[in-house]
Design a protein around this motif. Structure first.
Motif, PDB file in Angstrom:
ATOM      1  N   GLY A 123      29.309  31.135  57.372  1.00 19.33           N
ATOM      2  CA  GLY A 123      28.236  31.937  56.673  1.00 19.33           C
ATOM      3  C   GLY A 123      28.206  31.487  55.185  1.00 19.33           C
ATOM      4  N   LYS A 124      27.131  32.115  54.580  1.00 20.88           N
ATOM      5  CA  LYS A 124      26.890  31.744  53.012  1.00 20.88           C
ATOM      6  C   LYS A 124      26.994  33.135  52.429  1.00 20.88           C
ATOM      7  CE  LYS A 124      23.909  27.800  53.913  1.00 20.88           C
ATOM      8  NZ  LYS A 124      22.765  27.348  54.222  1.00 20.88           N
ATOM      9  N   TYR A 125      27.336  33.008  51.150  1.00 18.45           N
ATOM     10  CA  TYR A 125      27.468  34.048  49.982  1.00 18.45           C
ATOM     11  C   TYR A 125      27.307  33.634  48.720  1.00 18.45           C
ATOM     12  CZ  TYR A 125      31.774  31.851  48.125  1.00 18.45           C
ATOM     13  OH  TYR A 125      32.596  31.186  47.834  1.00 18.45           O
ATOM     14  N   LYS A 126      26.999  34.804  47.906  1.00 15.68           N
ATOM     15  CA  LYS A 126      27.054  34.711  46.542  1.00 15.68           C
ATOM     16  C   LYS A 126      27.859  35.714  45.924  1.00 15.68           C
ATOM     17  CE  LYS A 126      23.493  34.404  42.887  1.00 15.68           C
ATOM     18  NZ  LYS A 126      22.073  34.745  42.513  1.00 15.68           N
ATOM     19  N   ILE A 127      28.635  35.559  44.685  1.00 14.56           N
ATOM     20  CA  ILE A 127      29.302  36.462  44.060  1.00 14.56           C
ATOM     21  C   ILE A 127      28.384  37.148  43.155  1.00 14.56           C
ATOM     22  CG2 ILE A 127      31.264  37.078  42.404  1.00 14.56           C
ATOM     23  CD1 ILE A 127      32.948  35.051  44.575  1.00 14.56           C
ATOM     24  N   ASN A 168      44.581  44.575  43.955  1.00 13.48           N
ATOM     25  CA  ASN A 168      45.611  44.995  42.679  1.00 13.48           C
ATOM     26  C   ASN A 168      46.834  43.961  42.914  1.00 13.48           C
ATOM     27  OD1 ASN A 168      46.997  46.032  44.805  1.00 13.48           O
ATOM     28  ND2 ASN A 168      46.814  48.124  43.918  1.00 13.48           N
ATOM     29  N   CYS A 169      46.838  42.874  43.782  1.00 16.10           N
ATOM     30  CA  CYS A 169      47.924  41.996  44.240  1.00 16.10           C
ATOM     31  C   CYS A 169      48.069  40.943  42.766  1.00 16.10           C
ATOM     32  CB  CYS A 169      47.975  41.144  45.249  1.00 16.10           C
ATOM     33  SG  CYS A 169      49.325  40.345  45.654  1.00 16.10           S
ATOM     34  N   SER A 170      49.241  41.168  41.931  1.00 20.45           N
ATOM     35  CA  SER A 170      49.172  40.332  40.615  1.00 20.45           C
ATOM     36  C   SER A 170      49.905  39.072  40.954  1.00 20.45           C
ATOM     37  CB  SER A 170      50.338  41.364  39.914  1.00 20.45           C
ATOM     38  OG  SER A 170      51.824  41.254  40.345  1.00 20.45           O
ATOM     39  N   THR A 171      50.354  38.605  42.254  1.00 21.31           N
ATOM     40  CA  THR A 171      50.914  37.315  42.446  1.00 21.31           C
ATOM     41  C   THR A 171      49.762  36.354  42.486  1.00 21.31           C
ATOM     42  OG1 THR A 171      50.847  37.570  44.828  1.00 21.31           O
ATOM     43  CG2 THR A 171      52.948  38.255  43.611  1.00 21.31           C
ATOM     44  N   PHE A 172      48.526  36.561  42.350  1.00 18.74           N
ATOM     45  CA  PHE A 172      47.511  35.451  42.333  1.00 18.74           C
ATOM     46  C   PHE A 172      46.411  35.938  41.318  1.00 18.74           C
ATOM     47  CE2 PHE A 172      46.759  37.830  46.479  1.00 18.74           C
ATOM     48  CZ  PHE A 172      45.394  38.430  46.024  1.00 18.74           C
ATOM     49  N   ASP A 173      45.560  34.831  40.985  1.00 19.11           N
ATOM     50  CA  ASP A 173      44.629  34.999  40.018  1.00 19.11           C
ATOM     51  C   ASP A 173      43.050  35.337  40.424  1.00 19.11           C
ATOM     52  OD1 ASP A 173      44.071  32.481  40.421  1.00 19.11           O
ATOM     53  OD2 ASP A 173      44.816  31.831  38.527  1.00 19.11           O
ATOM     54  N   MET A 174      42.075  35.443  39.726  1.00 18.58           N
ATOM     55  CA  MET A 174      40.785  35.446  40.285  1.00 18.58           C
ATOM     56  C   MET A 174      40.443  34.157  41.026  1.00 18.58           C
ATOM     57  SD  MET A 174      38.405  37.456  40.777  1.00 18.58           S
ATOM     58  CE  MET A 174      36.852  38.367  40.576  1.00 18.58           C
ATOM     59  N   LYS A 175      40.843  32.998  40.440  1.00 15.02           N
ATOM     60  CA  LYS A 175      40.512  31.758  40.806  1.00 15.02           C
ATOM     61  C   LYS A 175      40.906  31.551  42.319  1.00 15.02           C
ATOM     62  CE  LYS A 175      40.834  26.613  40.006  1.00 15.02           C
ATOM     63  NZ  LYS A 175      41.474  25.695  39.491  1.00 15.02           N
ATOM     64  N   LYS A 176      42.122  31.972  42.492  1.00 13.63           N
ATOM     65  CA  LYS A 176      42.789  31.951  44.010  1.00 13.63           C
ATOM     66  C   LYS A 176      42.212  32.881  44.880  1.00 13.63           C
ATOM     67  CE  LYS A 176      47.010  31.393  46.325  1.00 13.63           C
ATOM     68  NZ  LYS A 176      48.595  31.436  46.474  1.00 13.63           N
ATOM     69  N   PHE A 177      41.580  34.121  44.374  1.00 14.22           N
ATOM     70  CA  PHE A 177      41.158  35.128  45.158  1.00 14.22           C
ATOM     71  C   PHE A 177      39.666  34.695  45.482  1.00 14.22           C
ATOM     72  CE2 PHE A 177      39.002  39.615  44.842  1.00 14.22           C
ATOM     73  CZ  PHE A 177      39.287  39.944  46.381  1.00 14.22           C
ATOM     74  N   LYS A 178      38.985  34.043  44.645  1.00 14.45           N
ATOM     75  CA  LYS A 178      37.546  33.433  45.046  1.00 14.45           C
ATOM     76  C   LYS A 178      37.835  32.161  46.189  1.00 14.45           C
ATOM     77  CE  LYS A 178      34.894  34.179  40.494  1.00 14.45           C
ATOM     78  NZ  LYS A 178      34.637  33.573  39.328  1.00 14.45           N
ATOM     79  N   GLY A 179      39.045  31.786  46.060  1.00 14.34           N
ATOM     80  CA  GLY A 179      39.435  30.603  47.384  1.00 14.34           C
ATOM     81  C   GLY A 179      39.363  31.477  48.363  1.00 14.34           C
ATOM     82  N   PHE A 180      40.108  32.442  48.477  1.00 14.23           N
ATOM     83  CA  PHE A 180      39.989  33.170  49.837  1.00 14.23           C
ATOM     84  C   PHE A 180      38.794  33.627  50.187  1.00 14.23           C
ATOM     85  CE2 PHE A 180      44.140  35.315  48.182  1.00 14.23           C
ATOM     86  CZ  PHE A 180      45.110  34.193  48.401  1.00 14.23           C
ATOM     87  N   ILE A 181      37.879  34.010  49.405  1.00  9.55           N
ATOM     88  CA  ILE A 181      36.481  34.357  49.742  1.00  9.55           C
ATOM     89  C   ILE A 181      35.940  33.237  50.339  1.00  9.55           C
ATOM     90  CG2 ILE A 181      34.280  35.277  48.818  1.00  9.55           C
ATOM     91  CD1 ILE A 181      35.960  36.683  46.449  1.00  9.55           C
ATOM     92  N   ASP A 182      35.773  32.000  49.576  1.00 10.65           N
ATOM     93  CA  ASP A 182      35.078  31.018  49.909  1.00 10.65           C
ATOM     94  C   ASP A 182      35.622  30.495  51.593  1.00 10.65           C
ATOM     95  OD1 ASP A 182      33.315  29.037  49.333  1.00 10.65           O
ATOM     96  OD2 ASP A 182      34.704  27.377  49.552  1.00 10.65           O
TER      97      ASP A 182
END
Length: 398
Positions: free
Chosen positions: A363-367, A341-355
């Motif tokens: 490892g490999k993954y799929k959202i 629920n952190c408002s200082t970054f958006d979904m694109k950046k969040f997906k960057g953390f995941i990647d």
């Protein structure tokens, strides 16, 4: 009408406000020294005194107050509040008509046209959260409008305008009849225990409604589920009701144990068949790794900031490392529900953390699914920070 302060906006920010940006922030204002008393009406003008908007002065961690209208002749009075509340109530009719959900957000601050406060509904009771001394000066306008427009069992309020956004201890009851402690509400047919007059938190975060339902209906059956930063166990309850083989709830707060037991019990789930662990989540990850524990589903919904004796956590800095810990104890083809629920970054950046987390773990993954705020948490399209919730269901591939 309250006294009006004229605020001059630096020319480079004029278009931002004209285009609907609602938050008044200090970098945009030339004559900050003219702001004296929170709750004063402010008129935003250009350096050449052309009208931009009207709002109020109220300090909260986000800024100095909120623009409420870009119409020069619109007054900020009880009629204004009434109009905004009517509009918000009309947009929640489907929620009011629902038999299996009796808890939802009725008014979502700037998303419904007035930044600085929210109103939530709990089976006939209304709870107003105030986020600045400035908006609290309009308390009568809000409460009188609400009283006029809805039938209610009772109204409660929480003052959250300590400058750090902390809750101010008080008796939160305003009017009507006092609620039982707790009151039992429903979310998609599941029972929750809500405490309206016991500190800042009522016992459940309503913005995760769609995520909880999805876990129950699509992912939990036959699975082992680890719910970290579990608070009162809401995700665990939905997983158990979805047929999870076993849930493990981990939270550092002592109160989480009794609250989670209570939530299992009011849903007729044998809590002794589940694991409820009071421990620092970061320690638990190390323990699970050492014991070679693996889970089919790991739920990660940390606060934006958390502090324990040994660890400090900030979502914007540390989420990637938290994800790596989760990846380490998730079964192949298992699912990680990553939420912030952190408002200082958006979904694109969040997906960057995941990647990055998966790359560093080789490892490999799929959202497989994504969620933002549910429909009762309305957002202002010109205020991206207000759309704070980001959730990704991530499948860990072999």
């Amino acid at each position: 009408m309250k006294r009006e302060i004229i605020l001059k906006v630096k020319s480079k920010f004029v278009d931002k406000f004209r285009n609907g940006y609602p938050l008044i922030f200090k970098e945009a204002i030339l004559n900050l020294k003219d702001l004296k008393n929170e709750g004063e009406i402010v008129k935003l003008v250009t350096e050449k005194n052309k009208f931009i908007g009207r709002g109020y002065y109220g300090k909260q961690n986000k800024g100095l107050g909120w623009v409420l209208t870009n119409k020069e002749n619109e007054k900020i009075d009880i009629k204004f509040f009434e109009k905004k509340l009517i509009s918000a109530l009309n947009k929640r009719i489907a929620f009011y008509n629902s038999k299996d959900t009796t808890a939802f957000r009725v008014f979502n601050g700037e998303g419904d046209g007035i930044g600085g406060f929210t109103i939530e509904y709990f089976d006939g009771y209304y709870l107003i959260n105030w986020y600045s001394k400035g908006i609290y000066k309009f308390r009568d306008e809000v409460i009188n409008s609400l009283k006029k427009l809805v039938e209610f069992k009772g109204i409660y309020e929480k003052k959250r305008f300590d400058t750090s956004g902390k809750y101010i201890e008080d008796n939160d009851f305003v009017m009507g009849q006092k609620a039982e402690n707790p009151i039992i509400v429903k979310e998609n047919g599941v029972n929750f225990a809500i405490y309206l007059n016991e500190g800042a938190m009522v016992g459940v975060f309503l913005d995760q409604r769609d995520v909880r339902r999805t876990i129950r209906d699509k992912y939990a059956k036959g699975k082992t589920v680890l719910n970290t930063f579990s608070y009162t166990g809401a995700f665990s309850i939905f997983a158990a009701l979805g047929g999870a083989k076993k849930t493990t709830s981990v939270d550092l707060a002592n109160r989480s144990l009794n609250k989670t037991i209570e939530h299992f019990s009011i849903n007729n789930i044998d809590y002794e068949a589940q694991d409820i662990v009071v421990e620092d989540v970061f320690n638990y990850f190390k323990y699970a790794l050492k014991k070679e524990l693996k889970f089919d589903m790991v739920i990660l919904d940390p606060p934006s900031f958390a502090k324990s004796k040994k660890f400090k956590f900030s979502a914007s800095k540390d989420y990637k490392d938290l994800l790596k810990e989760a990846i380490g104890i998730t079964e192949n083809n298992g699912v990680i529900v990553a939420s912030t629920n952190c408002s200082t970054f958006d979904m694109k950046k969040f997906k960057g953390f995941i990647d990055t987390a998966f790359k560093e773990m080789k490892g490999k993954y799929k959202i497989i699914e994504e969620f933002a705020l549910p429909s009762d948490f309305r957002v202002n399209k010109d205020f991206k920070e207000g759309n704070y919730l980001k959730v990704a269901f991530i499948k860990k591939l072999k």
